[in-house]
Design a protein around this motif. Structure first.
Motif, mmCIF file in Angstrom:
data_model
loop_
_atom_site.group_PDB
_atom_site.id
_atom_site.type_symbol
_atom_site.label_atom_id
_atom_site.label_comp_id
_atom_site.label_asym_id
_atom_site.label_seq_id
_atom_site.Cartn_x
_atom_site.Cartn_y
_atom_site.Cartn_z
ATOM 1 N N ILE A 1 8.837 -1.903 -8.259
ATOM 2 C CA ILE A 1 8.666 -1.333 -6.915
ATOM 3 C C ILE A 1 7.425 -0.462 -6.825
ATOM 4 O O ILE A 1 6.871 -0.280 -5.754
ATOM 5 C CB ILE A 1 9.906 -0.525 -6.427
ATOM 6 N N ASN A 2 6.978 0.054 -7.960
ATOM 7 C CA ASN A 2 5.830 0.949 -7.887
ATOM 8 C C ASN A 2 4.508 0.220 -7.720
ATOM 9 O O ASN A 2 3.477 0.855 -7.528
ATOM 10 C CB ASN A 2 5.787 1.872 -9.097
ATOM 11 N N ILE A 3 4.516 -1.109 -7.786
ATOM 12 C CA ILE A 3 3.329 -1.840 -7.357
ATOM 13 C C ILE A 3 3.602 -2.531 -6.026
ATOM 14 O O ILE A 3 2.750 -2.572 -5.144
ATOM 15 C CB ILE A 3 2.825 -2.829 -8.438
ATOM 16 N N ILE B 1 5.735 -1.786 -3.448
ATOM 17 C CA ILE B 1 5.758 -0.946 -2.246
ATOM 18 C C ILE B 1 4.367 -0.422 -1.878
ATOM 19 O O ILE B 1 3.947 -0.565 -0.727
ATOM 20 C CB ILE B 1 6.796 0.197 -2.399
ATOM 21 N N PRO B 2 3.601 0.132 -2.822
ATOM 22 C CA PRO B 2 2.262 0.590 -2.425
ATOM 23 C C PRO B 2 1.405 -0.523 -1.839
ATOM 24 O O PRO B 2 0.745 -0.330 -0.807
ATOM 25 C CB PRO B 2 1.660 1.114 -3.727
ATOM 26 N N VAL B 3 1.429 -1.707 -2.462
ATOM 27 C CA VAL B 3 0.582 -2.798 -1.959
ATOM 28 C C VAL B 3 1.073 -3.250 -0.585
ATOM 29 O O VAL B 3 0.279 -3.503 0.323
ATOM 30 C CB VAL B 3 0.542 -3.961 -2.975
ATOM 31 N N LEU C 1 2.581 -1.390 1.575
ATOM 32 C CA LEU C 1 2.188 -0.348 2.523
ATOM 33 C C LEU C 1 0.749 -0.543 2.972
ATOM 34 O O LEU C 1 0.433 -0.486 4.166
ATOM 35 C CB LEU C 1 2.346 1.040 1.881
ATOM 36 N N VAL C 2 -0.124 -0.801 1.996
ATOM 37 C CA VAL C 2 -1.529 -1.007 2.331
ATOM 38 C C VAL C 2 -1.683 -2.269 3.174
ATOM 39 O O VAL C 2 -2.448 -2.301 4.143
ATOM 40 C CB VAL C 2 -2.383 -1.080 1.051
#
Lengths: 243, 598
Positions: B572-574, B576-578, B580-581
């Motif tokens: 999830i730590n890759i 979700i950020p991606v 979001l972007v």
């Protein structure tokens, strides 16, 4: 100024440059903090905090920020569009600030998605929620301030030359000197009593204090000083460019 | 043209002049900001803020009647690590001064100035024949040169015109030994963490009018002075520690504030109990470290099993009246226990010797934040319900523990019956499996002798003489709230004895052999800290205690979750950020399209 600011933002976000910056920052952070077995790995650190993230991120930004700021003034100088800007009924300071804040915005947009790290650590803590919110919050503020210093340094370097590559190299070097270099120089007892002053001039010295979770006036004043100093220097260079 | 040129010139001149002015202003502002030092502590545990107790102590003008002068011998030409340390001390003292005002003064002194004779005299006065500051010899490298320097990392406290105390910030070096700067850095970090505690406790000690008196009771086979060297030393700086024998004297405990009874073997007479009881009734603080049963460990090692013998001292009967019951059994614990090393036999060591209990702390300030306490062959403490008395457990066993029968037979083979994963009780998660190993009773107690007459000629004499009767008035209940501590183990504070070259025994500052080896495996036991806290709390020095137990929170990760859900968090730590972007990019695109569609 607002129109100019949006123009700059758009130039980052409608082209691929801005997204590459954000994407590389996120992927690099992910690799360092979640994938590889290294001291920066958050899962293997046994500590529910983001300290490795705040230790490493300035170093990633140190490489990436010069790459986005190198263009800002150097490109205008090369193509001559800076002359067009000068003819506009808008002050040089506003031009500079628009470019500067566009860079800061891009950096903040890149850092914000890492909030997910915070939530992960929040739920992985034993017990859940043990992570120190206060210290994490101040660290984020500190990281954004350090990044803002890098953007100011990058903008200054970009104003010095019309070559983007030269601007990139100069700004990376200056960012490193100000972030880590002074700290290193001050650590080897080369200058005796003066060591302390040299260390004090490094951004990491102040960021280290902020990372602990304390906001001390002199740290904040120093970081803002660096921003103001480099922006003023860029302004002076731009004024000199005016024909 | 010339006019335009000159205006351009002045314009440039102006912008560069502006830059230099800004630069100067910034340098000036930064120098000023170092004198302002306004700080906001955002950490959850407030670890960079003075504790409430420190503030309270400094605020109260009664505590600092005279002017306290602190002289710190750390100044002059210092490497930057030591300079930072010096500044941290100054900062802390400034924070103290913000509260206490001019009643605290400090100065930093460079011990390396002046003529050689002056330096020598100053250093002699600092050493103060071994009571003062120890020097630290260290070397550091500067431009390829080894620079050797003598540091005096300590402070002298002067109060009411006299030198009243010393504080060593960093450990001194033994004669002929020189430390590298990197070795010193580690102790600097430790010292920084404890800086507030060290400074404030030195100040408290320096301004204290009268120290409380604590006595170790003697005369019933208790731990003797050789075995309490470590214990006495650890509390010696805050209290007057003595030894006392009651010797039939009814006034024996009159000028004692705290009484420690550590591991008595022989019975107390009724009169002695009466003296102790009246001591408690007067508000005296009683600390009982009692063994309920005695075991000869040598015979256990030699024969493989040994009988325990009840110790009938009578002191436990008296404690029963105060709400604390000591059971004649032994606690066995399969989770919190140590290895038993059999030094001489060819028998392998017992990895889990259930009788070597490592007692768990409870939430009580005495034990909170202390490492587990090693209690070998310890008995269970039972808490009784009495009106007017609050009894709190301070040490317990783990949830995988049990008690033996009364006065049990101890056999080395016992752990073998339980296999590799011993379970002493069913349902290992049940908190009620825990047995109390130490407890503190606070409140007003009823005298054991309120309805009892002691057959003693002196006491009868007192009863019949009205003057003496008034003087040694029998108290039937506590005149002041008191505190009584009971720990089911008498030897946990005892230090070991070593044999020197002449074959004489001398006290060592180690707890005992097993713990020494145990500590060698870098697992610490909290016996010493527990004892210090116990004494401080019981003697009402609670404020100083809070400061010592104040530790930096440990922000631990849940290892179980990391192991099981690590992959999920990794993903999830890759993602979700991606995402979001991506969303952000889509939004930008959407806005742009709509703008152009218009």
């Amino acid at each position: 100024m607002r129109a100019l600011y949006f123009r700059e933002i758009k130039s980052f976000l409608s082209s691929i440059i801005g997204y590459i910056f954000i994407f590389i920052f996120l992927v690099a952070s992910w690799i360092f903090h979640w994938v590889i077995t290294y001291e920066t790995n958050l899962l293997q650190g046994n500590q529910a905090d983001l300290i490795p993230f705040f230790n490493l991120s300035p170093l990633i930004l140190l490489v990436l920020i010069p790459a986005i700021t190198m263009r800002s003034i150097a490109e205008e100088r090369r193509t001559g569009t800076i002359e067009l800007l000068f003819t506009r009924p808008i002050s040089d300071l506003k031009i500079l600030l628009a470019k500067y804040f566009a860079g800061v915005t891009l950096m903040v947009v890149a850092i914000l998605p890492t909030i997910v790290y915070y939530f992960s650590m929040y739920y992985l803590g034993d017990p859940v929620g043990i992570i120190d919110e206060g210290a994490t919050f101040t660290s984020y503020i500190g990281l954004i301030l350090v990044g803002s210093c890098f953007v100011a340094i990058g903008t200054f370097a970009s104003s010095l030359t019309s070559s983007q590559i030269v601007a990139f190299i100069i700004s990376m070097f200056l960012c490193w000197i100000f972030y880590d270099g002074f700290m290193l120089i001050g650590s080897y007892n080369l200058l005796g009593e003066f060591d302390f002053v040299v260390k004090y001039a490094s951004l990491s010295y102040h960021f280290d204090e902020i990372k602990k979770g304390i906001i001390v006036t002199n740290d904040i004043i120093y970081l803002i000083s660096i921003i103001v100093l480099f922006l003023t220097a860029s302004l002076a260079v731009i004024k000199t460019l005016k024909k | 043209m010339t006019k335009k040129g000159s205006s351009k010139f002045t314009n440039r001149l102006f912008s560069w002049a502006f830059f230099w002015i800004v630069l100067l202003a910034i340098v000036f502002l930064n120098i000023i900001s170092n004198y302002v030092n306004y700080r906001i502590d955002m950490t959850q545990d407030g670890r960079y803020t003075l504790s409430e107790d420190t503030k309270k102590f400094l605020e109260n003008p009664k505590n600092l009647k005279n002017r306290l002068n602190v002289k710190i011998y750390l100044d002059g030409k210092l490497p930057s690590e030591l300079r930072t340390f010096r500044n941290a001390i100054e900062e802390k003292l400034n924070e103290f001064r913000e509260i206490a005002g001019d009643r605290i003064e400090y100065e930093f002194i460079d011990p390396n100035v002046g003529t050689e004779q002056e330096q020598y005299e100053l250093q002699q006065s600092l050493v103060a024949s071994g009571k003062g500051i120890f020097q630290l010899d260290m070397v550091y490298e500067s431009e390829g040169d080894q620079i050797k320097m003598e540091v005096w990392p300590g402070a002298v406290f002067e109060y009411g015109g006299a030198t009243v105390g010393y504080l060593q910030f960093l450990p001194g070096t033994p004669k002929g030994v020189t430390y590298q700067l990197s070795q010193v850095v580690e102790s600097i970090e430790n010292s920084l963490i404890n800086l507030e505690y060290n400074l404030i406790s030195s100040i408290r000690r320096a301004v204290k009018d009268k120290k409380q008196r604590i006595a170790f009771l003697q005369g019933h086979g208790e731990l003797d002075s050789d075995h309490t060297v470590l214990a006495r030393r650890s509390i010696g700086s805050n209290y007057n520690v003595t030894e006392i024998t009651i010797n039939d004297s009814i006034a024996a405990l009159n000028d004692v504030d705290g009484l420690i009874i550590a591991s008595p073997k022989t019975p107390f007479t009724d009169k002695e109990l009466y003296v102790i009881d009246q001591f408690v009734m007067r508000g005296g603080k009683l600390m009982c470290l009692l063994d309920a049963v005695e075991l000869n460990e040598d015979s256990l090692n030699a024969n493989g099993n040994a009988h325990t013998v009840r110790l009938e001292t009578g002191i436990d009967d008296m404690l029963f009246d105060y709400g604390l019951k000591l059971n004649d059994n032994l606690v066995v614990d399969a989770d919190n226990c140590m290895e038993k090393v059999l030094y001489y036999a060819n028998i392998p060591s017992i990895p889990k010797w259930f009788f070597y209990v490592l007692a768990e702390p409870t939430l009580h300030p005495i034990s909170k934040n202390v490492e587990r306490v090693s209690l070998k062959y310890t008995s269970e403490v039972e808490i009784l319900d009495l009106p007017g008395v609050t009894i709190t457990p301070i040490l317990t066993s783990s949830t995988n523990s049990n008690v033996t029968g009364y006065a049990p037979l101890v056999s080395l083979g016992m752990p073998m019956n339980y296999g590799d994963n011993p379970e002493l009780v069913p349902n290992l998660q049940d908190e009620s499996n825990k047995h109390v190993l130490a407890a503190i009773a606070e409140g007003t107690f009823l005298s054991r002798f309120r309805n009892r007459i002691i057959d003693d000629q002196y006491l009868t004499a007192i009863e019949s003489d009205p003057e003496l009767k008034r003087k040694y008035k029998k108290l039937n209940s506590s005149s002041k709230p008191g505190k009584i501590v009971l720990i089911g183990n008498g030897r946990f504070i005892s230090n070991s004895l070593r044999v020197n070259a002449q074959g004489q025994l001398f006290p060592s500052l180690q707890l005992d052999e097993d713990l020494y080896f145990y500590q060698g495996k870098s697992q610490l036991v909290g016996n010493k800290e527990f004892f210090e806290n116990l004494v401080d709390y019981t003697m009402d020095e609670g404020t100083i205690l809070n400061l010592r137990t104040r530790k930096v929170d440990i922000y631990a990760l849940d290892k179980y979750k990391v192991k099981n859900e690590g992959k999920f968090y990794k993903a999830i730590n890759i993602i979700i950020p991606v995402l979001l972007v991506g969303l952000f990019a889509a939004l930008m695109l959407f806005i742009r399209k709509r703008k152009y569609a218009k």
